[in-house]
Scaffold this motif. Structure first.
Motif, PDB file in Angstrom:
ATOM      1  N   ALA A 166       0.911  -1.198  -0.034  1.00 46.13           N
ATOM      2  CA  ALA A 166       0.052  -0.198   0.170  1.00 46.13           C
ATOM      3  C   ALA A 166       1.074   1.052   0.123  1.00 46.13           C
ATOM      4  O   ALA A 166       0.544   2.377  -0.321  1.00 46.13           O
ATOM      5  N   ALA A 167       1.869   1.190   0.376  1.00 45.86           N
ATOM      6  CA  ALA A 167       3.086   2.236   0.292  1.00 45.86           C
ATOM      7  C   ALA A 167       3.515   2.601  -0.858  1.00 45.86           C
ATOM      8  O   ALA A 167       3.622   1.659  -1.705  1.00 45.86           O
ATOM      9  N   GLY A 168       3.914   3.847  -1.275  1.00 42.04           N
ATOM     10  CA  GLY A 168       4.561   4.508  -2.138  1.00 42.04           C
ATOM     11  C   GLY A 168       6.099   3.956  -2.603  1.00 42.04           C
ATOM     12  O   GLY A 168       6.518   3.599  -3.557  1.00 42.04           O
ATOM     13  N   VAL A 169       6.624   3.717  -1.449  1.00 38.71           N
ATOM     14  CA  VAL A 169       7.870   2.981  -1.481  1.00 38.71           C
ATOM     15  C   VAL A 169       7.669   1.919  -0.423  1.00 38.71           C
ATOM     16  O   VAL A 169       7.734   2.073   0.544  1.00 38.71           O
ATOM     17  N   ARG A 170       8.284   0.701  -1.015  1.00 37.44           N
ATOM     18  CA  ARG A 170       8.387  -0.499  -0.234  1.00 37.44           C
ATOM     19  C   ARG A 170       9.395  -0.995  -0.061  1.00 37.44           C
ATOM     20  O   ARG A 170      10.291  -0.693  -1.121  1.00 37.44           O
ATOM     21  N   LEU A 171       9.795  -1.526   1.101  1.00 35.14           N
ATOM     22  CA  LEU A 171      11.042  -2.141   1.226  1.00 35.14           C
ATOM     23  C   LEU A 171      11.109  -3.723   1.385  1.00 35.14           C
ATOM     24  O   LEU A 171      10.608  -4.331   2.291  1.00 35.14           O
ATOM     25  N   PRO A 172      11.057  -4.379   0.375  1.00 39.85           N
ATOM     26  CA  PRO A 172      10.900  -5.894   0.237  1.00 39.85           C
ATOM     27  C   PRO A 172      12.042  -6.643   1.088  1.00 39.85           C
ATOM     28  O   PRO A 172      11.818  -7.341   1.611  1.00 39.85           O
ATOM     29  N   GLU A 173      13.359  -6.145   0.925  1.00 35.88           N
ATOM     30  CA  GLU A 173      14.485  -6.759   1.802  1.00 35.88           C
ATOM     31  C   GLU A 173      15.077  -5.621   2.377  1.00 35.88           C
ATOM     32  O   GLU A 173      15.395  -4.847   1.712  1.00 35.88           O
ATOM     33  N   VAL A 174      15.548  -5.609   3.719  1.00 38.01           N
ATOM     34  CA  VAL A 174      16.623  -4.860   4.023  1.00 38.01           C
ATOM     35  C   VAL A 174      17.910  -5.227   4.785  1.00 38.01           C
ATOM     36  O   VAL A 174      18.711  -4.597   5.028  1.00 38.01           O
ATOM     37  N   THR A 175      17.847  -6.852   4.785  1.00 37.08           N
ATOM     38  CA  THR A 175      19.278  -7.283   5.051  1.00 37.08           C
ATOM     39  C   THR A 175      19.694  -8.177   3.543  1.00 37.08           C
ATOM     40  O   THR A 175      19.079  -8.518   2.841  1.00 37.08           O
ATOM     41  N   GLY A 176      21.167  -8.128   3.503  1.00 33.47           N
ATOM     42  CA  GLY A 176      21.762  -9.111   2.435  1.00 33.47           C
ATOM     43  C   GLY A 176      21.775  -8.234   1.353  1.00 33.47           C
ATOM     44  O   GLY A 176      21.391  -7.216   1.268  1.00 33.47           O
TER      45      GLY A 176
END
Length: 445
Positions: free
Chosen positions: A327-337
């Protein structure tokens, strides 16, 4: 170019013609057909187009306010080939090749209004910092029954459910078309990943692999649209990447995934300490959000684009962010690796991919350099709703025309030319009285 041409002929045979393709600021491909044995004419600088070809309105007319075209005598610029872009066109009869070209200014210099050149300069700015963007795009499109008139409303293929999200039977019904699309992508070297049936009736999405060649990613998005329309037409159907062809169904988006590597190949967004995003990734997100409103005319370039920014339009339309939240304009699918990245979900599929990638990378650069404040993610119970992006085309163009950040990212000359073209389109298209106005007002008021 001679070596590239000889390698092409060895692999595919000598082409009957080469279609020279120049992307204008609306991502409309313009150019010439060149005889298959006349490549030397191009490489010698003898093939030319009016320099104003970079900046016509979507209707095709010159825009006097750009300072280009007949007001200055409409001088030519020489066409130059884009290295590595000579490809076969498998959906056309005969042996046809296509070749992307850029155009020099009438003075023989690199063009400051070339969309591809603008993206190249943005990538160079990252390189100067020791940063190397990695991007991937996702493109949605609709299949349509053929129409007899250009102004006929679209209709989905027969036996199409109103909501077909991930429906494998729907994919199977269009197997002939979709398989040929993927086969043509393979022939042209466009590296596809997954294909799905999207939510809307007759809507599909193709994802492309992540790549550190940002220009190639933009080329792929541009060429894919031409490829899909060409293949689908061979099957007696139409295809559209129009942002919102149906009022009551989701529109077409172009989502962009972006990360950044350092000179050692490490992802600078990777947060090795835990599940929260790193400070570097937060800064990049903050920069993208801070510049989103000023650059909306890039993410939504056409009148129809703004139907995706209205309530209940099925598309993100707010400068906000979230962890794996669509639902966000900017999505963070992954934050590590190595897969740590942001996904920009605002753009329609009707955009110029060179300009969109420039805008996203420019926003990330702004964040990495200045560390602006970042609001709480929409997943946080304490977060406050952000102000939605506007749904007025004219206002978006006005913001872009006055934006110092747009001038810094794209160059002042391009910003002013783009704004002039968009002002012309706004004046022309919004000035037309529509049939619905006659239907409801003419005999009642």
């Amino acid at each position: 170019m001679k070596e590239e041409y000889e390698a092409y002929c060895a692999a595919h045979g000598r082409p009957e013609r080469i279609e020279l393709m120049l992307s204008d600021i609306n991502a409309v491909l313009r150019g010439k057909w060149l005889p298959g044995d006349a490549l030397g004419k191009l490489t010698s600088g003898a093939v030319r187009l009016p320099y104003s070809t970079y900046a016509p309105a979507i209707m095709g007319n010159e825009v006097e306010a750009t300072g280009l075209g007949i007001v200055v005598g409409d001088p030519d610029g020489a066409l130059v080939p884009v290295k590595g872009s000579l490809r076969p066109v498998p959906w056309m009869p005969g042996t046809v090749a296509q070749l992307q070209v850029e155009m020099l200014t009438p003075e023989g210099q690199a063009s400051p209004i070339s969309p591809r050149g603008i993206l190249e300069r943005m990538v160079d700015r990252f390189t100067a910092h020791g940063w190397h963007p990695v991007v991937a795009t996702e493109l949605e499109f609709f299949l349509l029954r053929p129409r007899s008139k250009a102004y006929d409303a679209p209709k989905p293929p027969v036996r199409t459910p109103a909501a077909q999200n991930y429906d494998l039977e729907v994919v199977a019904r269009q197997e002939a078309i979709l398989t040929e699309i993927l086969r043509a992508c393979d022939v042209q070297g466009l590296e596809t990943d997954t294909l799905i049936a999207e939510y809307g009736p007759g809507q599909f999405e193709v994802n492309f692999h992540h790549t550190g060649d940002v220009l190639a990613a933009a080329d792929t998005a541009l060429l894919f649209r031409r490829l899909v329309r060409g293949v689908v037409a061979r099957h007696g159907m139409e295809a559209t990447f129009m942002a919102k062809p149906y009022a009551d169904a989701p529109g077409n988006g172009m989502h962009v995934h972006a990360s950044v590597l350092d000179d050692t190949g490490e992802n600078i967004f990777n947060h090795q300490a835990g599940p929260a995003p790193s400070a570097t990734l937060k800064n990049a997100v903050a920069g993208v959000l801070a510049t989103m409103e000023e650059l909306q005319a890039i993410f939504a370039p056409h009148m129809n684009s703004y139907r995706r920014f209205q309530p209940m339009s099925f598309a993100p339309s707010t400068p906000d962010w979230g962890l794996d939240n669509r639902a966000a304009g900017v999505r963070l699918p992954e934050v590590t690796g190595p897969g740590a990245r942001l996904e920009h979900r605002i753009s329609g599929a009707d955009v110029n991919p060179y300009l969109v990638l420039t805008a996203i990378l420019g926003g990330m650069m702004h964040g990495l350099e200045t560390a602006p404040d970042l609001p709480l993610p929409i997943d946080d119970p304490a977060s406050e709703p952000a102000q939605r992006l506007g749904h007025d085309w004219f206002d978006a163009v006005e913001r872009f025309a006055a934006s110092d950040r747009a001038a810094e990212m794209f160059g002042t000359e391009f910003r002013d030319v783009y704004a002039a073209v968009k002002h012309d389109e706004v004046q022309t298209l919004t000035g037309m009285i529509t049939p619905v106005e006659y239907q409801y007002y003419l005999s009642r008021l």
